[in-house]
Design an enzyme around this catalytic site. Structure first.
Site, PDB file in Angstrom:
ATOM      1  N   ARG A  33       0.112  -1.406  34.355  1.00 24.49           N
ATOM      2  CA  ARG A  33      -0.847  -0.688  33.525  1.00 24.49           C
ATOM      3  C   ARG A  33      -0.155   0.309  32.618  1.00 24.49           C
ATOM      4  O   ARG A  33       1.010   0.608  32.804  1.00 24.49           O
ATOM      5  CB  ARG A  33      -1.919  -0.036  34.400  1.00 24.49           C
ATOM      6  N   GLY A  34      -0.934   0.775  31.616  1.00 19.29           N
ATOM      7  CA  GLY A  34      -0.349   1.595  30.561  1.00 19.29           C
ATOM      8  C   GLY A  34       0.115   0.634  29.465  1.00 19.29           C
ATOM      9  O   GLY A  34       0.726  -0.395  29.759  1.00 19.29           O
TER      10      GLY A  34
ATOM     11  N   ARG B 114      -6.381  -7.830  28.780  1.00 22.98           N
ATOM     12  CA  ARG B 114      -6.961  -6.518  28.475  1.00 22.98           C
ATOM     13  C   ARG B 114      -7.159  -6.475  26.965  1.00 22.98           C
ATOM     14  O   ARG B 114      -6.222  -6.706  26.205  1.00 22.98           O
ATOM     15  CB  ARG B 114      -6.046  -5.376  28.962  1.00 22.98           C
TER      16      ARG B 114
ATOM     17  N   CYS C  66      -4.811  10.976  32.258  1.00 21.70           N
ATOM     18  CA  CYS C  66      -4.413   9.624  32.662  1.00 21.70           C
ATOM     19  C   CYS C  66      -2.898   9.578  32.937  1.00 21.70           C
ATOM     20  O   CYS C  66      -2.281  10.608  33.241  1.00 21.70           O
ATOM     21  CB  CYS C  66      -4.820   8.607  31.603  1.00 21.70           C
TER      22      CYS C  66
ATOM     23  N   ASP D  69      -3.434   3.854  23.604  1.00 21.84           N
ATOM     24  CA  ASP D  69      -3.441   2.389  23.719  1.00 21.84           C
ATOM     25  C   ASP D  69      -3.503   1.762  22.344  1.00 21.84           C
ATOM     26  O   ASP D  69      -2.910   0.712  22.110  1.00 21.84           O
ATOM     27  CB  ASP D  69      -4.615   1.915  24.582  1.00 21.84           C
TER      28      ASP D  69
ATOM     29  N   LYS E 206      -7.333   6.336  27.315  1.00 17.06           N
ATOM     30  CA  LYS E 206      -8.157   6.320  28.531  1.00 17.06           C
ATOM     31  C   LYS E 206      -9.474   7.063  28.346  1.00 17.06           C
ATOM     32  O   LYS E 206      -9.513   8.130  27.744  1.00 17.06           O
ATOM     33  CB  LYS E 206      -7.340   6.952  29.665  1.00 17.06           C
TER      34      LYS E 206
HETATM   35  C1  RUB Z   1      -3.490   3.973  30.467  1.00 17.96           C
HETATM   36  C2  RUB Z   1      -3.621   4.875  29.297  1.00 17.96           C
HETATM   37  C3  RUB Z   1      -2.344   5.435  28.751  1.00 17.96           C
HETATM   38  C4  RUB Z   1      -1.886   4.573  27.566  1.00 17.96           C
HETATM   39  C5  RUB Z   1      -0.494   4.930  27.108  1.00 17.96           C
HETATM   40  O1  RUB Z   1      -4.697   3.294  30.785  1.00 17.96           O
HETATM   41  O2  RUB Z   1      -4.685   5.095  28.756  1.00 17.96           O
HETATM   42  O3  RUB Z   1      -2.526   6.736  28.283  1.00 17.96           O
HETATM   43  O4  RUB Z   1      -1.904   3.207  27.940  1.00 17.96           O
HETATM   44  O5  RUB Z   1       0.442   4.653  28.119  1.00 17.96           O
HETATM   45  P1  RUB Z   1      -4.695   2.169  31.939  1.00 17.96           P
HETATM   46  P2  RUB Z   1       1.996   4.413  27.758  1.00 17.96           P
HETATM   47  O6  RUB Z   1      -4.198   2.821  33.176  1.00 17.96           O
HETATM   48  O7  RUB Z   1      -6.099   1.711  32.013  1.00 17.96           O
HETATM   49  O8  RUB Z   1      -3.774   1.057  31.473  1.00 17.96           O
HETATM   50  O9  RUB Z   1       2.438   5.642  27.052  1.00 17.96           O
HETATM   51  O10 RUB Z   1       2.654   4.197  29.082  1.00 17.96           O
HETATM   52  O11 RUB Z   1       2.042   3.210  26.854  1.00 17.96           O
END
Ligand code: RUB
Length: 308
Positions: free
Chosen positions: A18-19, A61, A129, A198, A209
């Protein structure tokens, strides 16, 4: 469908991966592995397999333009290659995948170098988040010898804020966890809010998030600077053509497993923070105004517009 693609897709759906950044990395690695093990005999069949992988991964997603840009970048390289032999095309996929991943890593480090300067000694930073880009930036500030505190929201429904809290504690940073609804209570107390992203739209709005836009609203009212730390490739090129970013809606079970029947539960994973709430986007090009995003993408990553 190759097992590596199916496996990555399932893990992304279940939030084991995730992320936005991790999702994009997993997708590109899965495509690379699938192409290495492809049984295709001709370029046409090889491209068909890639296209099928793309569709499956994209559906995992919906709100992940970095993943889409990454996979399209790889497929585009194969499409525009003069090579016909499968072994050569596999090499193309491997090379462009590694190139993409290296650049992603470089962007992360650049964001950390720039963003850590905004974290002053003795300050408090609030985040929402779990963003690997944000936690990397905060670790960098700590490594530079700064002493500061981090306040993390829980980030309901699946508590990604706990991941942030653990990472910050492991880095030796004084950390406080709060419920999402306590943001207004604490926001006057912090010097800076930094969140990840995202998606970034052509108008400079940021999708992150669920709850991020409420954090931004509270920060604006409290006059606390609100920053977004994100690679420019989270830009969604479709938005310039008028499309709205689709907001993924997840299972109600994440909110209440044995909810009474007849109850409506809505579980959008993300929300939109309008650009007027954002002091700056901390990206690999430095700190930019959200207004500058489209122009910057045109200059730095023009291929993004060609490979939709
Ligand atoms: C994660 C989220 C993170 C972004 C950025 O949501 O909203 O703030 O994805 O993350 P989820 P990164 O847990 O639903 O995936 O900086 O790691 O890309």
């Amino acid at each position: 469908m190759h097992e590596s693609v199916l496996n990555a897709t399932e893990r992304i759906k279940r939030l084991e991966i995730r992320g936005a950044r991790n999702v994009a990395i997993a997708a590109i690695k899965a495509v690379e592995k699938a192409s290495r093990e492809s049984k295709a005999k001709r370029k046409e069949a090889f491209l068909k397999e890639l296209s099928e992988s793309k569709s499956v991964l994209f559906a995992s997603r919906e709100t992940e333009p970095l993943m889409r840009n990454a996979v399209r970048y790889v497929i585009n390289a194969v499409e525009s290659s003069d090579e016909e032999a499968i072994s050569e095309l596999v090499t193309v996929v491997s090379q462009v995948s590694s190139q993409f991943l290296e650049r992603l890593e470089m962007s992360k480090e650049k964001i950390a170098a720039v963003g850590s300067k905004r974290v002053s000694n003795g300050s408090k930073v609030l985040t929402h988040c779990h963003s690997s880009t944000v936690t990397n930036m905060l670790r960098k500030a700590k490594d530079e010898g700064k002493s500061f505190e981090v306040v993390c929201t829980e980030s309901r429904p699946v508590f990604q804020g706990r991941i942030t809290a653990k990472e910050m504690l492991d880095a030796g940073i004084e950390t406080t966890l709060i419920v999402d609804s306590a943001v207004r209570y604490f926001v006057n107390d912090v010097d800076l809010v930094v969140v990840g992203a995202d998606a970034i739209t052509s108008e400079g709005n940021v999708i992150n998030k669920i709850g991020t836009s409420m954090v931004a609203l509270a920060a604006k009212e409290a006059r606390t600077p609100f920053y977004v730390a994100a690679e420019l490739l989270k830009f969604d090129p479709l938005t310039i053509h008028g499309d709205y970013e689709t907001i993924e809606e997840r299972s109600p079970q994440e909110i209440w497993e044995d909810a009474p029947s007849g109850l409506n539960i809505r579980n959008p994973a993300f929300d939109v923070t309008r650009r007027e709430f954002i002091h700056g986007i901390i990206c690999e090009e430095g700190i930019i105004s959200p207004h500058a995003i489209s122009e910057l993408i045109h200059r730095k990553y023009p291929w993004v517009f060609d490979v939709i």
